[in-house]
Design a protein around this motif. Sequence first.
Motif, PDB file in Angstrom:
ATOM      1  N   THR A  65     -56.602  13.574 -95.830  1.00 22.50           N
ATOM      2  CA  THR A  65     -57.132  12.540 -94.931  1.00 22.50           C
ATOM      3  C   THR A  65     -58.187  11.685 -95.609  1.00 22.50           C
ATOM      4  O   THR A  65     -58.545  10.636 -95.092  1.00 22.50           O
ATOM      5  N   ARG A  66     -58.698  12.118 -96.742  1.00 25.98           N
ATOM      6  CA  ARG A  66     -59.722  11.353 -97.481  1.00 25.98           C
ATOM      7  C   ARG A  66     -59.293  11.104 -98.929  1.00 25.98           C
ATOM      8  O   ARG A  66     -60.111  10.973 -99.818  1.00 25.98           O
ATOM      9  N   ILE A  82     -65.216  14.827-104.055  1.00 27.68           N
ATOM     10  CA  ILE A  82     -65.365  13.414-103.721  1.00 27.68           C
ATOM     11  C   ILE A  82     -64.021  12.878-103.247  1.00 27.68           C
ATOM     12  O   ILE A  82     -62.976  13.178-103.841  1.00 27.68           O
ATOM     13  N   GLY A  83     -64.056  12.075-102.183  1.00 30.72           N
ATOM     14  CA  GLY A  83     -62.824  11.513-101.637  1.00 30.72           C
ATOM     15  C   GLY A  83     -62.838   9.998-101.624  1.00 30.72           C
ATOM     16  O   GLY A  83     -63.772   9.364-102.114  1.00 30.72           O
ATOM     17  N   ARG A 115     -76.700   7.562-108.103  1.00 30.33           N
ATOM     18  CA  ARG A 115     -75.250   7.751-108.038  1.00 30.33           C
ATOM     19  C   ARG A 115     -74.595   6.462-107.542  1.00 30.33           C
ATOM     20  O   ARG A 115     -75.168   5.755-106.713  1.00 30.33           O
ATOM     21  N   PRO A 116     -73.395   6.159-108.018  1.00 31.66           N
ATOM     22  CA  PRO A 116     -72.697   4.978-107.491  1.00 31.66           C
ATOM     23  C   PRO A 116     -72.583   5.069-105.967  1.00 31.66           C
ATOM     24  O   PRO A 116     -72.352   6.151-105.416  1.00 31.66           O
ATOM     25  N   ARG A 120     -71.829   8.260-103.358  1.00 34.55           N
ATOM     26  CA  ARG A 120     -72.787   8.739-102.341  1.00 34.55           C
ATOM     27  C   ARG A 120     -72.132   8.784-100.971  1.00 34.55           C
ATOM     28  O   ARG A 120     -72.315   9.750-100.224  1.00 34.55           O
ATOM     29  N   LYS A 121     -71.390   7.744-100.617  1.00 29.57           N
ATOM     30  CA  LYS A 121     -70.820   7.647 -99.277  1.00 29.57           C
ATOM     31  C   LYS A 121     -69.572   8.505 -99.082  1.00 29.57           C
ATOM     32  O   LYS A 121     -69.167   8.748 -97.949  1.00 29.57           O
ATOM     33  N   ASN A 122     -68.957   8.949-100.176  1.00 34.58           N
ATOM     34  CA  ASN A 122     -67.690   9.664-100.063  1.00 34.58           C
ATOM     35  C   ASN A 122     -67.705  11.042-100.704  1.00 34.58           C
ATOM     36  O   ASN A 122     -66.658  11.571-101.073  1.00 34.58           O
TER      37      ASN A 122
END
Length: 138
Positions: A65-66, A82-83, A115-116, A120-122
């Motif tokens: 799903t990610r 990380i997704g 971190r990029p 960070r968000k994923n």
Amino acid sequence: MKNKAILQICSTCNSAAVKKNPERLATERPEGEQLLKAVEALVVADEALCGKLSVQPARCMSGCTRSCVAALMDASKYQFVIGELDSSAERVDDLVAFARSYVEAEDGLPEWRLRPQHIRKNTLARLHPVPSIPSTES
């Protein structure tokens, strides 16, 4: 001797954009395989990573799903899953930049703000280093 960090990339993943287009699924290599090849090429050319990071394919990491999904690990460091990755130049650069900072960080925990943003968000999970198991031998 220090451990070599491992970056596993799900070679069977397809990104959401590919999943929405069945014709692409039938004709192209999986997005994860394309991501893997692009990352391998950059890591081989990166002096900071050469000999310090092994890039390996993984078959289905159950992050569908990610997807696309990658895991960065070293037995003595924090580990990351990380997704939402794909084989675009931007995502490949993000993943390699994060791998570089991971290898350089003694505990595998690069400073968050460095971190990029996509990483960070994923970040799906951050696992603690593998604990040492006390010996039962006397």
